[in-house]
Motif scaffolding. Structure first.
Motif, PDB file in Angstrom:
ATOM      1  N   UNK A 383     -38.243 -70.582 -14.759  1.00  0.00           N
ATOM      2  CA  UNK A 383     -38.353 -69.044 -14.477  1.00  0.00           C
ATOM      3  C   UNK A 383     -38.433 -68.561 -16.043  1.00  0.00           C
ATOM      4  N   UNK A 384     -37.501 -69.253 -16.682  1.00  0.00           N
ATOM      5  CA  UNK A 384     -37.539 -68.878 -18.156  1.00  0.00           C
ATOM      6  C   UNK A 384     -38.581 -69.189 -19.150  1.00  0.00           C
ATOM      7  N   UNK A 420     -43.236 -62.810 -17.029  1.00  0.00           N
ATOM      8  CA  UNK A 420     -42.793 -62.513 -15.749  1.00  0.00           C
ATOM      9  C   UNK A 420     -41.242 -62.890 -15.409  1.00  0.00           C
ATOM     10  N   UNK A 421     -40.781 -64.004 -16.397  1.00  0.00           N
ATOM     11  CA  UNK A 421     -39.572 -64.460 -16.078  1.00  0.00           C
ATOM     12  C   UNK A 421     -38.481 -63.412 -16.784  1.00  0.00           C
ATOM     13  N   UNK A 427     -36.402 -59.584 -11.672  1.00  0.00           N
ATOM     14  CA  UNK A 427     -35.265 -60.361 -11.917  1.00  0.00           C
ATOM     15  C   UNK A 427     -33.930 -59.681 -11.981  1.00  0.00           C
ATOM     16  N   UNK A 428     -33.869 -58.520 -12.306  1.00  0.00           N
ATOM     17  CA  UNK A 428     -32.706 -57.669 -12.588  1.00  0.00           C
ATOM     18  C   UNK A 428     -32.373 -57.696 -13.908  1.00  0.00           C
ATOM     19  N   UNK A 453     -43.937 -63.864  -7.538  1.00  0.00           N
ATOM     20  CA  UNK A 453     -42.880 -63.645  -8.326  1.00  0.00           C
ATOM     21  C   UNK A 453     -42.431 -64.714  -9.368  1.00  0.00           C
ATOM     22  N   UNK A 454     -42.425 -65.910  -8.695  1.00  0.00           N
ATOM     23  CA  UNK A 454     -42.166 -67.105  -9.436  1.00  0.00           C
ATOM     24  C   UNK A 454     -43.394 -68.077  -9.554  1.00  0.00           C
ATOM     25  N   UNK A 455     -43.949 -68.042 -10.677  1.00  0.00           N
ATOM     26  CA  UNK A 455     -45.413 -68.471 -10.654  1.00  0.00           C
ATOM     27  C   UNK A 455     -45.629 -69.800 -11.246  1.00  0.00           C
ATOM     28  N   UNK A 456     -44.537 -70.592 -11.609  1.00  0.00           N
ATOM     29  CA  UNK A 456     -44.365 -71.879 -12.212  1.00  0.00           C
ATOM     30  C   UNK A 456     -45.181 -72.794 -11.665  1.00  0.00           C
TER      31      UNK A 456
END
Length: 521
Positions: A383-384, A420-421, A427-428, A453-456
């Protein structure tokens, strides 16, 4: 001379005004200069492009239009908006493709799956899916990974521990993943991961090709095409690297073809993807339903050609080498700098190895799915620090995106996975924190997060076929290292993301390695 002086003085004044205005606004990428567009701001911020783009997206509601130099066809709609991602990669997938310009930029990949659209893409995807489902594939993966971990990776880490020296573990992971994918695709071991860190020409050629491909993204096409024509600068490096890599692949294909002449059967214990494509995959049915028999015959002939095999091989090597290598280095760094995460992972590994030999043990493939917290840590890392930090698509027909942005074939859409991450809307407020717990449900299972949302691993019809394989490999390697070794990042070592096609660390990752003592029962 007087005329030249008259002309020169205004030019000097304009240049000074340009520089003064640039200096006063040097923190902004938004300035749309006459002729140059926003390109000067991009060049100025290139060393920190990921963070600059993230900041602008945060200030722009998740989407902004980057204007390139006039006539350069470098206008990009940059976005981190999940609604746009979902619409373009899933809902209206047929209208968004790689495009002709992207194919030229990635020309070294030929007509492989990452570089084609429509029916050709469908056919290759079907072939790759077939090989992943083959009865011998899982066994080949297990054989390759265990061999390279025990006889390659552990050998290097043992040596570093005994010598009490620091090593660049990013380089180690790159070498390891290249060896693994070469063995799986070509049944050839380059032996890159070794205590003497050998220079392997075709592996370095692969690195050069990737660097030049990225350079083509940030340089106007007319400029790099001119360099290619005159064979100067980065394009000269590309030609030499391309020749070196192609020579290596051609040798592997020729050797495999000779082997198959003498032994037409594919040996289960030595399964590799090249053998599969040379034998079984040529029977794959065409996706063209209008003239299936004719298309099948054409495909069978083309699939036997060295160019087709070369393109397929190149794309598979790219997919299997860099995504895993980049993901692992960020994972190990994050775990090493978050001791409480490391302790939880070790506690999770321990019962999976109960009764096993303590010396250089590996978690069995059957028990990897029990490492839920490690799985969560991997997802949090991706994510990051997604291995592929951006993706580009081009609309075929004019369209209006969610949010009202109008796009045409003159505007490319760039999805910033890195940004996005780091979006609070997704993600808050704790989006910048490394928290594996965010991925675990109250029932102790991995939470499902929509791919847009999690495009990895991409989203929609082009979602990654190797997702499960990649996650499994990362879990096996990470658990093996953490259980057997203590990894300590060298003090004051700078850690910054590279600006490249694959999100590696700019300065590598220098670490010290020591054998881990058996935890007390």
């Amino acid at each position: 001379m007087a005329i030249l002086a008259d002309i020169g003085f205004p030019i000097v004044l304009i240049s000074l005004a340009f520089l003064w205005f640039w200096w006063c606004n040097r923190k902004s990428l938004h300035i749309d200069w006459p002729v140059f567009g926003m390109f000067p701001g991009l060049l100025r911020s290139l060393h920190r492009a990921h963070s600059s783009i993230t900041y602008i997206l945060q200030q722009s509601g998740g989407t902004f239009l980057f204007k390139g130099p006039w006539f350069s066809r470098m206008d990009y709609l940059v976005t981190s908006d999940p609604a746009i991602v979902h619409y373009t990669l899933s809902k209206n997938f047929a209208n968004y493709q790689k495009g002709a310009n992207m194919k030229q930029i990635f020309e070294a990949l030929g007509d492989g799956i990452f570089n084609v659209d429509s029916d050709e893409w469908k056919l290759q995807r079907k072939q790759i899916h077939s090989v992943i489902q083959h009865r011998s594939f899982d066994g080949a993966v297990k054989r390759v990974l265990e061999e390279k971990i025990l006889n390659g990776l552990f050998t290097v880490l043992d040596n570093a521990s005994e010598q009490e020296c620091s090593i660049d573990i990013q380089d180690v992971f790159q070498r390891f993943s290249f060896d693994c994918i070469c063995m799986l695709v070509l049944n050839y071991d380059p032996k890159c991961v070794s205590v003497d860190f050998p220079q392997v020409p075709f592996e370095k050629a692969f690195d050069t090709i990737e660097k030049v491909i990225f350079n083509r993204h940030v340089v106007p096409m007319s400029v790099w095409k001119l360099q290619r024509w005159f064979q100067i600068g980065e394009e000269k490096k590309m030609r030499k690297a391309w020749e070196t890599f192609d020579h290596f692949v051609e040798q592997c294909i020729s050797r495999k073809q000779d082997e198959l002449i003498n032994n037409a059967q594919m040996e289960t214990e030595n399964f590799d993807l090249l053998t599969y494509f040379l034998t079984e995959s040529t029977t794959t049915r065409s996706v063209n339903v209008r003239h299936p028999e004719e298309e099948d015959d054409k495909h069978r002939e083309r699939a036997k050609s060295k160019k087709y095999l070369r393109d397929m091989t190149c794309n598979l090597l790219l997919a299997g080498r860099d995504t895993v290598g980049a993901g692992l280095v960020w994972l190990i760094w994050l775990i090493a700098t978050h001791p409480h995460v490391e302790n939880k992972i070790l506690d999770e590994i321990k019962p999976c190895l109960k009764g096993a030999n303590r010396s250089s043990v590996l978690v069995s493939f059957e028990k990897l799915n029990k490492l839920v917290y490690l799985h969560a840590a991997i997802c949090e890392t991706l994510r990051l620090y997604p291995p592929i930090p951006f993706e580009v698509k081009v609309p075929i027909d004019e369209d209006i995106l969610p949010g009202g942005h109008r796009v045409s074939s003159n505007i490319k859409i760039l999805y910033s996975l890195y940004s996005m991450g780091r979006m609070e809307e997704i993600w808050g407020k704790d989006c910048l924190e490394f928290k594996p717990e965010r991925w675990i449900s109250e029932r102790g299972e991995i939470k499902h997060v929509p791919s847009y949302k999690f495009l990895a691993f991409n989203a929609g019809p082009r979602s990654c076929l190797g997702k499960d394989l990649g996650l499994m490999e990362m879990k096996l390697v990470a658990s093996s290292i953490l259980w057997n070794y203590c990894i300590q990042v060298v003090e004051n070592h700078p850690v910054n993301p590279s600006l490249s096609m694959v999100l590696y660390m700019k300065n590598g990752l220098k670490v010290r390695v020591s054998k881990r003592h058996a935890p007390s029962d």
